[in-house]
Enzyme design. Structure first.
Site, PDB file in Angstrom:
ATOM      1  N   GLU A  82       0.801  -1.218   0.000  1.00 28.67           N
ATOM      2  CA  GLU A  82       0.000   0.000   0.000  1.00 28.67           C
ATOM      3  C   GLU A  82       0.843   1.281   0.000  1.00 28.67           C
ATOM      4  OE1 GLU A  82      -2.632  -0.565   3.319  1.00 28.67           O
ATOM      5  OE2 GLU A  82      -4.099  -1.632   2.094  1.00 28.67           O
ATOM      6  N   GLU A 113       7.120 -21.773   7.915  1.00 25.90           N
ATOM      7  CA  GLU A 113       7.567 -20.910   9.002  1.00 25.90           C
ATOM      8  C   GLU A 113       8.636 -21.550   9.873  1.00 25.90           C
ATOM      9  OE1 GLU A 113       4.872 -21.163  12.884  1.00 25.90           O
ATOM     10  OE2 GLU A 113       3.733 -20.389  11.177  1.00 25.90           O
TER      11      GLU A 113
END
Length: 273
Positions: A82, A113
């Site tokens: 963004e 992960e």
């Protein structure tokens, strides 16, 4: 070796959720959410230190990286994605990486992960260096992918920060600037996309917005460098110009179409006066 028990894994303060009415569910979730902003407020001094460490690096051509897994990784990618449309910076200034790659944005990638060395491999593809800053995001503060990346970066003399929702976590201890926002037990035990995710999103908003403002990407309170990628944003830009220059909508729209940037319109108009 003492095991770290994350605050985010504590048992919910509520039970028998399946027996609650819709109203009870919503009210109790909202009650829990109200505590998040207060938790973030308590760590503003830590956020300030990290922001003030980031700005000089970006002023000198450096970049800001986020790494995370699952919800934390997605939030980092979201914040990074963004920045270009909001502040007009190139896509390579703020970079979000998620364990498992872009596939993990929509689907869980098994064991991603847990790969301790993978984050550094991912970062090296971007030639990360001492000119840059790395922030690790993990609600529990125990994610191996994130800890491994932070530890290696710090060893390479790269500024490191972290955003966790558990106190005294391995990730917090590994990073130079630790932001620890203890949000307590989730409404659904262990569902860190809830309060912990909200806290992380708030902190990321604060960091990126404050950094961009200090880099001169906002004028007054306006996104003068935003990308005009749709009609809504063109309309917003037009209104900004009308307000700033005191001209009518038709003239403002014409100038915006000519210069393709609110900042350029204001600069050009003022230089002609």
């Amino acid at each position: 070796m003492k095991t770290h028990n994350p605050d985010t894994e504590k048992t919910s303060n509520y039970d028998h959720l399946e027996k609650m009415s819709t109203s009870e569910l919503l009210s109790n979730i909202n009650k829990e959410d109200k505590s998040v902003a207060e938790s973030v407020q308590k760590v503003l001094p830590e956020i300030e230190k990290l922001v003030d460490a980031i700005v000089p690096k970006l002023e000198n051509g450096g970049r800001l990286f986020y790494i995370g897994a699952g919800t934390s990784g997605r939030l980092g990618v979201l914040d990074a994605s963004e920045c270009p449309p909001t502040f007009g910076v190139s896509a390579g200034i703020v970079i979000g990486l998620i364990a498992g790659g872009d596939t993990a944005l929509r689907n869980a990638v098994e064991n991603a992960e847990d790969a301790t060395q993978q984050a550094w491999k991912d970062l090296r593809e971007y030639d990360i260096s001492e000119n840059d800053v790395l922030i690790g995001i993990a609600a529990s503060g125990t994610t191996p992918y994130v800890i491994g990346g932070i530890e290696k970066a710090r060893a390479e003399k790269i500024i490191t920060g972290s955003i966790t929702c558990s106190m005294n976590s391995p990730l917090g201890k590994a990073s130079e600037y630790a932001i620890e926002v203890p949000t307590g037990p989730e409404f659904v035990t262990g569902s860190t996309r809830m309060k912990a995710g909200t806290a992380q999103k708030m902190v990321l908003n604060m960091i990126s917005t404050s950094v961009m403002i200090k880099l001169g990407r906002i004028k007054g309170n306006k996104m003068v460098d935003m990308q005009l990628s749709n009609s809504k944003l063109v309309g917003r830009g037009t209104r900004m110009i009308m307000e700033e220059l005191g001209i009518d909508e038709k003239k403002a729209a014409e100038l915006l179409m000519e210069h393709k940037s609110v900042r350029k319109v204001i600069s050009a108009y003022n230089s002609e006066q």
